[in-house]
Design a protein around this motif. Structure first.
Motif, PDB file in Angstrom:
ATOM      1  N   VAL A  81       0.854  -1.174   0.000  1.00  0.00           N
ATOM      2  CA  VAL A  81       0.000   0.000   0.000  1.00  0.00           C
ATOM      3  C   VAL A  81       0.892   1.227   0.000  1.00  0.00           C
ATOM      4  O   VAL A  81       1.717   1.393   0.902  1.00  0.00           O
ATOM      5  N   PRO A  82       0.775   2.062  -1.017  1.00  0.00           N
ATOM      6  CA  PRO A  82       1.630   3.260  -1.058  1.00  0.00           C
ATOM      7  C   PRO A  82       1.269   4.230   0.066  1.00  0.00           C
ATOM      8  O   PRO A  82       0.096   4.401   0.390  1.00  0.00           O
ATOM      9  N   GLN A  83       2.279   4.850   0.653  1.00  0.00           N
ATOM     10  CA  GLN A  83       2.036   5.811   1.722  1.00  0.00           C
ATOM     11  C   GLN A  83       1.706   7.173   1.125  1.00  0.00           C
ATOM     12  O   GLN A  83       2.273   7.580   0.115  1.00  0.00           O
ATOM     13  N   ALA A  84       0.803   7.871   1.786  1.00  0.00           N
ATOM     14  CA  ALA A  84       0.418   9.202   1.319  1.00  0.00           C
ATOM     15  C   ALA A  84       1.560  10.170   1.655  1.00  0.00           C
ATOM     16  O   ALA A  84       2.182  10.083   2.713  1.00  0.00           O
ATOM     17  N   HIS A  85       1.841  11.099   0.744  1.00  0.00           N
ATOM     18  CA  HIS A  85       2.898  12.087   0.972  1.00  0.00           C
ATOM     19  C   HIS A  85       2.390  13.163   1.912  1.00  0.00           C
ATOM     20  O   HIS A  85       1.305  13.714   1.712  1.00  0.00           O
ATOM     21  N   GLN A  86       3.163  13.454   2.925  1.00  0.00           N
ATOM     22  CA  GLN A  86       2.763  14.498   3.870  1.00  0.00           C
ATOM     23  C   GLN A  86       3.384  15.831   3.425  1.00  0.00           C
ATOM     24  O   GLN A  86       4.564  15.898   3.104  1.00  0.00           O
ATOM     25  N   GLN A  87       2.554  16.847   3.422  1.00  0.00           N
ATOM     26  CA  GLN A  87       3.041  18.175   3.036  1.00  0.00           C
ATOM     27  C   GLN A  87       3.540  18.904   4.279  1.00  0.00           C
ATOM     28  O   GLN A  87       3.000  18.740   5.364  1.00  0.00           O
ATOM     29  N   GLY A  88       4.562  19.706   4.084  1.00  0.00           N
ATOM     30  CA  GLY A  88       5.101  20.495   5.190  1.00  0.00           C
ATOM     31  C   GLY A  88       4.130  21.574   5.633  1.00  0.00           C
ATOM     32  O   GLY A  88       3.176  21.911   4.939  1.00  0.00           O
ATOM     33  N   SER A  89       4.360  22.154   6.796  1.00  0.00           N
ATOM     34  CA  SER A  89       3.448  23.174   7.320  1.00  0.00           C
ATOM     35  C   SER A  89       3.514  24.473   6.520  1.00  0.00           C
ATOM     36  O   SER A  89       2.574  25.234   6.512  1.00  0.00           O
ATOM     37  N   GLY A  90       4.639  24.737   5.850  1.00  0.00           N
ATOM     38  CA  GLY A  90       4.756  25.981   5.081  1.00  0.00           C
ATOM     39  C   GLY A  90       4.314  25.847   3.643  1.00  0.00           C
ATOM     40  O   GLY A  90       4.324  26.795   2.898  1.00  0.00           O
ATOM     41  N   GLN A  91       3.879  24.725   3.233  1.00  0.00           N
ATOM     42  CA  GLN A  91       3.514  24.570   1.812  1.00  0.00           C
ATOM     43  C   GLN A  91       2.051  24.491   1.591  1.00  0.00           C
ATOM     44  O   GLN A  91       1.238  23.925   2.048  1.00  0.00           O
TER      45      GLN A  91
END
Length: 55
Positions: free
Chosen positions: A45-55
Motif C-alpha cells: 500500500v503506497p504511503q500518502a505524501h505528507q506536506q510540510g506546514s509551510g507549503q
C-alpha cells in the motif's frame, strides 16, 4: 435362479476414489501454499505524501 450371495465392494470403490481425490487436492494445496512462503498475504500500500506546514 436366485443367489443368496451379497455383492461386496459396491460402495467401497467409489468411497476409495473420493478419498484419494480429497487427498490429492490437499496435497496440491500444501505444495502450492509453501511455494509463496510468508509473503502470500502481504499487500503493498503506497504511503500518502505528507506536506510540510509551510507549503
Amino acid at each position: 435362479m436366485i443367489y443368496s450371495e451379497e455383492k461386496s465392494g459396491g460402495l467401497a470403490l467409489p468411497l476409495i476414489v473420493i478419498l484419494l481425490a480429497m487427498a490429492g487436492i490437499l496435497a496440491v494445496l500444501v505444495v502450492t501454499g509453501d511455494r509463496h512462503g510468508s509473503t502470500a498475504g502481504r499487500v503493498w500500500v503506497p504511503q500518502a505524501h505528507q506536506q510540510g506546514s509551510g507549503q
